[in-house]
Each structure stands twice: as structure tokens, then as C-alpha cells.
Scaffold this motif. Structure first.
Motif, PDB file in Angstrom:
ATOM      1  N   SER A   1       7.048  -6.589   6.453  1.00 19.52           N
ATOM      2  CA  SER A   1       7.907  -7.130   5.400  1.00 19.52           C
ATOM      3  C   SER A   1       7.568  -6.525   4.034  1.00 19.52           C
ATOM      4  CB  SER A   1       7.796  -8.657   5.349  1.00 19.52           C
ATOM      5  OG  SER A   1       6.459  -9.051   5.138  1.00 19.52           O
ATOM      6  N   ILE A   2       6.370  -5.964   3.877  1.00 19.98           N
ATOM      7  CA  ILE A   2       6.031  -5.278   2.619  1.00 19.98           C
ATOM      8  C   ILE A   2       6.821  -3.972   2.527  1.00 19.98           C
ATOM      9  CG2 ILE A   2       4.206  -4.151   1.279  1.00 19.98           C
ATOM     10  CD1 ILE A   2       2.244  -6.178   2.464  1.00 19.98           C
ATOM     11  N   GLY A   3       6.797  -3.184   3.590  1.00 23.75           N
ATOM     12  CA  GLY A   3       7.619  -1.979   3.655  1.00 23.75           C
ATOM     13  C   GLY A   3       7.143  -0.793   2.834  1.00 23.75           C
ATOM     14  N   ARG A   4       5.879  -0.773   2.439  1.00 24.20           N
ATOM     15  CA  ARG A   4       5.345   0.379   1.714  1.00 24.20           C
ATOM     16  C   ARG A   4       4.640   1.303   2.703  1.00 24.20           C
ATOM     17  NH1 ARG A   4       2.262  -2.649  -3.236  1.00 24.20           N
ATOM     18  NH2 ARG A   4       1.057  -3.410  -1.460  1.00 24.20           N
ATOM     19  N   PHE A   5       4.704   2.620   2.456  1.00 26.77           N
ATOM     20  CA  PHE A   5       4.036   3.575   3.335  1.00 26.77           C
ATOM     21  C   PHE A   5       2.569   3.628   2.919  1.00 26.77           C
ATOM     22  CE2 PHE A   5       3.396   7.367   5.893  1.00 26.77           C
ATOM     23  CZ  PHE A   5       4.234   7.110   6.963  1.00 26.77           C
ATOM     24  N   ALA A   6       1.825   2.630   3.375  1.00 26.63           N
ATOM     25  CA  ALA A   6       0.428   2.471   2.978  1.00 26.63           C
ATOM     26  C   ALA A   6      -0.350   1.868   4.133  1.00 26.63           C
ATOM     27  CB  ALA A   6       0.331   1.569   1.754  1.00 26.63           C
ATOM     28  N   LEU A   7      -1.641   2.200   4.174  1.00 31.41           N
ATOM     29  CA  LEU A   7      -2.515   1.602   5.185  1.00 31.41           C
ATOM     30  C   LEU A   7      -3.854   1.268   4.558  1.00 31.41           C
ATOM     31  CD1 LEU A   7      -4.974   3.651   6.283  1.00 31.41           C
ATOM     32  CD2 LEU A   7      -3.031   4.842   7.249  1.00 31.41           C
ATOM     33  N   THR A   8      -4.516   0.307   5.150  1.00 31.90           N
ATOM     34  CA  THR A   8      -5.854  -0.079   4.729  1.00 31.90           C
ATOM     35  C   THR A   8      -6.753  -0.107   5.953  1.00 31.90           C
ATOM     36  OG1 THR A   8      -4.983  -1.445   2.942  1.00 31.90           O
ATOM     37  CG2 THR A   8      -7.242  -1.890   3.630  1.00 31.90           C
ATOM     38  N   LEU A   9      -7.897   0.532   5.843  1.00 37.63           N
ATOM     39  CA  LEU A   9      -8.953   0.409   6.847  1.00 37.63           C
ATOM     40  C   LEU A   9     -10.069  -0.394   6.208  1.00 37.63           C
ATOM     41  CD1 LEU A   9      -9.285   3.970   8.446  1.00 37.63           C
ATOM     42  CD2 LEU A   9      -7.744   2.109   9.055  1.00 37.63           C
ATOM     43  N   TYR A  10     -10.666  -1.310   7.000  1.00 37.89           N
ATOM     44  CA  TYR A  10     -11.701  -2.160   6.432  1.00 37.89           C
ATOM     45  C   TYR A  10     -12.708  -2.595   7.483  1.00 37.89           C
ATOM     46  CZ  TYR A  10      -9.068  -6.153   8.323  1.00 37.89           C
ATOM     47  OH  TYR A  10      -8.419  -7.031   9.151  1.00 37.89           O
TER      48      TYR A  10
END
Length: 200
Positions: A79-88
Motif C-alpha cells: 500500500s506504500i507503493g515506493r520502490f524501496a526496501l529495508t534489510l534489518y
């Protein structure tokens, strides 16, 4: 993890494309995003991932890292729809977020990449005509030429690192199948109760 040379990178992209089953330029971009995030985060024993879109990113994450929706180590926040990722790191929530920075894309130098990332390609390309194959190849070429210059990175701390709880199961009184109870008092699965229908 060292940065791959162009040949190694494109070979890896081909493997992820085979997994994804579609030759999408977003795979090349997301493979490099995963590689960059992994390099920056280093060796993490309980690595988890968040994708802010369902397009391409989740498959690169699953193939390259083994973080999947099924094992609870991948969340897709489509639902955010941004081309982004987070690794944690699940243990402390410390992570790195990589995103395509629209301010870093040189429209003159990388015109097709620019249009692709803004969803501004021509009608013919959008209609899956032969022009799409040509455009996709050009997007990947321009992306490889750009290196990692179109990305930005930020260090983040994830607010909730817990896996979703494992809910109690029951046997549906109507269909007789095992189902996950949303409430302890549930007697019917969501399909038989009429709350959810995805087939007829």
C-alpha cells in the motif's frame, strides 16, 4: 560482500528473472538494491526484509536472501507503493533502507530509465507491444551505466520486529476444513462465514 562486476551482475539478474518468470527491468534494479543493502548491513544472523511495493522487489529479496513471506522474514507493504526496501536485524531492529532517489536520475543521460521509474513510458510500451522489449533492454542498459548513482540510503530502526503471532486453528463447522481462527470463538472459516470470497 563485494560489488559484482557488470558481467557477474547480469548473470545474477538472469537467475532472478528465471525465478520471477518475467523479463522486467525492475528485477535488475532490485537485485542491485538488495546487493547494496546487504553490503552496507554486513553479516546479520537474523536478517529480515521489508519491500514497499509488490512489484519485482519481493522476488529479488526472496531469491537472493531467502527472506520469504512464508518464513515470516519478508513483509510486503504494497500500500506504500515506493520502490524501496529495508534489510534489518530482527534482534535489534537496526537496518538500512535503500530507495530509488528520483532527484538523482539524469533525464538527459538516462531517458528511458527516467521514464520507466516514473511510469511515463509510451502507450506502445505500456501495451506490451514489441516496443516494450526494446524499452526494457534500454532501461537495463541505462541502469547498468548509471551504477548505483540513482539510489539513496538511510539507516533506520524498525518499530516492530516481531513475527506475526501463530493463531489457533479450528475445524470449520460448514466445510470441515482446518482454518486459522481470527477470534477464539470462530466456528466457521472466513469463506463459509461469507466474510471473504475469492472464488465461486
Amino acid at each position: 560482500m563485494n560489488k559484482l562486476n557488470n558481467e557477474e551482475f547480469l548473470q545474477l539478474v538472469e537467475k532472478v528473472i528465471a525465478f520471477h518468470t518475467k523479463r522486467a527491468p525492475g528485477i535488475a534494479i532490485s537485485v542491485e538494491m538488495v546487493n547494496l543493502a546487504k553490503e552496507r548491513l554486513g553479516d546479520v544472523p537474523k536478517l529480515c526484509a521489508i519491500a514497499e511495493t509488490r512489484a519485482c522487489l519481493p522476488d529479488s529479496i526472496q531469491y537472493l536472501l531467502g527472506c520469504t513471506i512464508g518464513n515470516g522474514n519478508l513483509k510486503v507493504l504494497e500500500s506504500i507503493g515506493r520502490f524501496a526496501l529495508t534489510l534489518y536485524n530482527r534482534k535489534d531492529g537496526k537496518g538500512v533502507r535503500i530507495f530509488v532517489d528520483q532527484n538523482k536520475i539524469d533525464k538527459e543521460k538516462y531517458p528511458e530509465l527516467y521514464k520507466f521509474l516514473r511510469r511515463e513510458r509510451s502507450k506502445e510500451v505500456k501495451n506490451f507491444g514489441p516496443e516494450r522489449k526494446v524499452s526494457n533492454a534500454q532501461v537495463v542498459k541505462e541502469f547498468v551505466d548509471s551504477g548505483r548513482d540513482i539510489f539513496s540510503l538511510e539507516e533506520v530502526t524498525i518499530l516492530n520486529t516481531e513475527k506475526p503471532p501463530i493463531l489457533e486453528c479450528g475445524i470449520c463447522e460448514k466445510c470441515g476444513e482446518s482454518f486459522t481462527k481470527q477470534k477464539i470463538t470462530d466456528k466457521l472459516c472466513l469463506c463459509c462465514s461469507g466474510e471473504l470470497a475469492y472464488y465461486k
